[in-house]
Design a protein around this motif. Structure first.
Motif, PDB file in Angstrom:
ATOM      1  N   LEU A 223       0.805  -1.224   0.000  1.00  0.00           N
ATOM      2  CA  LEU A 223       0.000   0.000   0.000  1.00  0.00           C
ATOM      3  C   LEU A 223       0.836   1.271   0.000  1.00  0.00           C
ATOM      4  O   LEU A 223       0.391   2.308  -0.478  1.00  0.00           O
ATOM      5  CB  LEU A 223      -0.939   0.005   1.215  1.00  0.00           C
ATOM      6  N   THR A 224       2.040   1.209   0.554  1.00  0.00           N
ATOM      7  CA  THR A 224       2.838   2.433   0.733  1.00  0.00           C
ATOM      8  C   THR A 224       4.083   2.500  -0.137  1.00  0.00           C
ATOM      9  O   THR A 224       4.647   3.571  -0.320  1.00  0.00           O
ATOM     10  CB  THR A 224       3.305   2.576   2.198  1.00  0.00           C
ATOM     11  N   LEU A 247      -4.044   6.544  -0.729  1.00  0.00           N
ATOM     12  CA  LEU A 247      -4.444   5.202  -1.147  1.00  0.00           C
ATOM     13  C   LEU A 247      -4.542   5.142  -2.667  1.00  0.00           C
ATOM     14  O   LEU A 247      -4.973   6.107  -3.309  1.00  0.00           O
ATOM     15  CB  LEU A 247      -5.785   4.825  -0.507  1.00  0.00           C
ATOM     16  N   GLY A 251      -7.572   7.405  -3.877  1.00  0.00           N
ATOM     17  CA  GLY A 251      -8.293   7.213  -2.623  1.00  0.00           C
ATOM     18  C   GLY A 251      -7.932   8.260  -1.586  1.00  0.00           C
ATOM     19  O   GLY A 251      -7.277   9.264  -1.872  1.00  0.00           O
ATOM     20  N   LEU A 256      -0.812   5.368   7.634  1.00  0.00           N
ATOM     21  CA  LEU A 256      -0.898   3.914   7.787  1.00  0.00           C
ATOM     22  C   LEU A 256       0.129   3.466   8.812  1.00  0.00           C
ATOM     23  O   LEU A 256       1.288   3.877   8.777  1.00  0.00           O
ATOM     24  CB  LEU A 256      -0.627   3.237   6.437  1.00  0.00           C
ATOM     25  N   VAL A 363      -8.886  -1.126  -0.850  1.00  0.00           N
ATOM     26  CA  VAL A 363      -8.735   0.336  -0.866  1.00  0.00           C
ATOM     27  C   VAL A 363     -10.102   1.008  -0.906  1.00  0.00           C
ATOM     28  O   VAL A 363     -10.354   1.987  -0.181  1.00  0.00           O
ATOM     29  CB  VAL A 363      -7.872   0.769  -2.071  1.00  0.00           C
ATOM     30  N   SER A 367     -11.597   3.415   2.031  1.00  0.00           N
ATOM     31  CA  SER A 367     -12.072   4.770   1.714  1.00  0.00           C
ATOM     32  C   SER A 367     -13.508   4.965   2.186  1.00  0.00           C
ATOM     33  O   SER A 367     -13.853   6.006   2.753  1.00  0.00           O
ATOM     34  CB  SER A 367     -11.970   5.022   0.201  1.00  0.00           C
TER      35      SER A 367
END
Length: 425
Positions: A223-224, A247, A251, A256, A363, A367
């Motif tokens: 995700l990052t 995101l 997103g 995180l 995701v 959101s």
């Protein structure tokens, strides 16, 4: 100058299984987890492992005479340097077994402490491990305390200067505990300031939690794009890692947080020692509970995580998403069944952090969950912006207000949707 690696220690792993005890776990899987714990230390080599069934534990030696002799033969034949007992040992049991087998012994608590020490990266983590280790060893007083002089590395239970059998002075330990508590208070104050500053950032906090080795760090990296250690190893992450991230797919912007993995039968003193490390979870606007859905005891691991979250004081009002990770490890039919089952349940997402399957759906779910989550923001309004100020009070969003020379400084708690409405006014 290159640091010398600690010598490899050969360990014999024993999982004591009490016959007739009400156990939820399969003893062979429990032994497998104990071996994984041993592998989490780079200087440990597992020479052998076995489940030892006991009808009635011996109060002074845990194992009966025949079983002790049988185990001694196996340990000697394997040329082991250390015995790991996957369970709690009383100080008396530990001393008696060490004398009987002429070998160092570490119980589950001692081993987890050693791993925590090896992995702790922040100043707070290091201090908490040392305090937990001192409290644990205070009743034992069978090791030298030279490891306290070391700046980094393990606690000295395994190899190193801490292995000699020297009676420690209780008063010295207590003095050390007082000193560590003072240091920790300073560190925690600094951390509180950082957290207060972060609370003013208008981004919700999403915390990844789960049983150790569930794949949190791999998902965090997915995700990052961060390079957090993500190995197939218990306790690969110990201190929380925070990243500000947008995101994927346009997103929400979030912070995180990847946290230390939970584990079954984690001694209460260790949960207490790492409470502050897990404070990020208490501050979270959304908790993502990551489960290894391919593990035979995934459901039991999930219950352990839920129990620890409850003991930490996580409120029921904090929204949660349950993530069924590692679907790539399931056979085609089982994977399809898991995907279908997850789709039928609210708040459940099935995915593979390794292959990326299901990430887009996660995701979207994150959101949507955050759309109604409230967060704190600082807002400045001029004296000519009375309509905006009235709207904030009308919606009961203002937590604090201070008048300044050119208007008002307000602290508001609102959802992302309300913030957007405000911006559009």
């Amino acid at each position: 100058m290159k640091e010398h690696a600690r010598p490899i220690t050969r360990a014999w792993v024993i999982h004591p299984e009490i016959v007739g005890a009400d156990r939820a776990r399969d003893p062979e899987l429990a032994l497998e987890e104990a071996v994984s714990l041993a592998h989490a230390l780079p200087d440990l080599e597992v020479a052998g492992a076995q489940v030892v069934r006991l009808r009635k534990p011996d109060a002074g030696r845990l194992f009966g005479k025949g079983k002790r002799e049988e185990l001694k033969e196996a340990i000697t034949a394997a040329e082991a340097d250390l015995v790991l007992v996957d369970g709690p040992l009383t100080p008396v049991q530990q001393r008696n077994l060490e004398k009987a087998w002429d070998i160092k012994i570490l119980d589950r608590t001692g081993l987890i402490l050693e791993i925590f020490s090896d992995r702790a990266a922040t100043r707070e983590g290091v201090l908490q491990v040392e305090m937990a280790a001192l409290s644990y060893q205070r009743t034992r007083l069978v090791r030298a305390w030279t490891h306290l002089e070391r700046q980094r590395g393990g606690l000295g239970f395994v190899g190193g200067p801490g292995e000699t059998q020297i009676e420690a002075d209780r008063r010295a330990i207590d003095e050390q505990l007082v000193r560590l508590r003072r240091q920790l208070e300073k560190v925690v104050k600094t951390r509180t300031l950082h957290r207060a500053a972060r609370a003013k950032v208008p981004f919700p906090i999403v915390a990844l939690v789960g049983y150790t080795n569930a794949g949190k760090s791999t998902l965090f990296n997915r995700l990052t794009g961060a390079d957090v250690m993500a190995k197939d190893m218990l306790f690969a992450t110990l201190d929380p890692t925070m990243r500000r991230v947008v995101l994927p797919g346009g997103g929400a912007e979030v912070i995180l947080s990847d946290t230390v993995g939970f584990i079954s039968d984690l001694p209460t003193e260790l949960v207490a020692a790492f409470r502050a490390t897990l404070e990020e979870v208490l501050e979270a606007d959304l908790i993502c509970h990551v489960r290894d859905i391919s593990h035979p005891e995934s459901a039991a691991q999930g219950r352990d995580v839920a129990t620890i979250l409850e003991s930490l004081g996580v409120k029921d009002t904090v929204p949660q998403i349950e993530i069924w990770n590692k679907i790539d490890r399931l056979e085609d039919e089982a994977r399809a069944a898991a995907m279908t089952q997850a789709a039928r349940q609210d708040g459940v997402q099935a995915l593979s952090a390794v292959t990326g399957q299901g990430i887009d759906d996660l995701v979207t779910a994150v959101s949507q969950a955050l759309a109604e989550v409230r967060h704190l923001s600082d807002v400045h309004l001029g004296f000519d912006e009375g309509r905006k100020r009235a709207w904030l009070f009308q919606k009961d969003l203002v937590e604090d207000e201070r008048q300044t020379e050119d208007g008002f400084d307000l602290t508001v708690r609102w959802t992302a949707r309300q913030e957007q409405q405000f911006e559009d006014m």
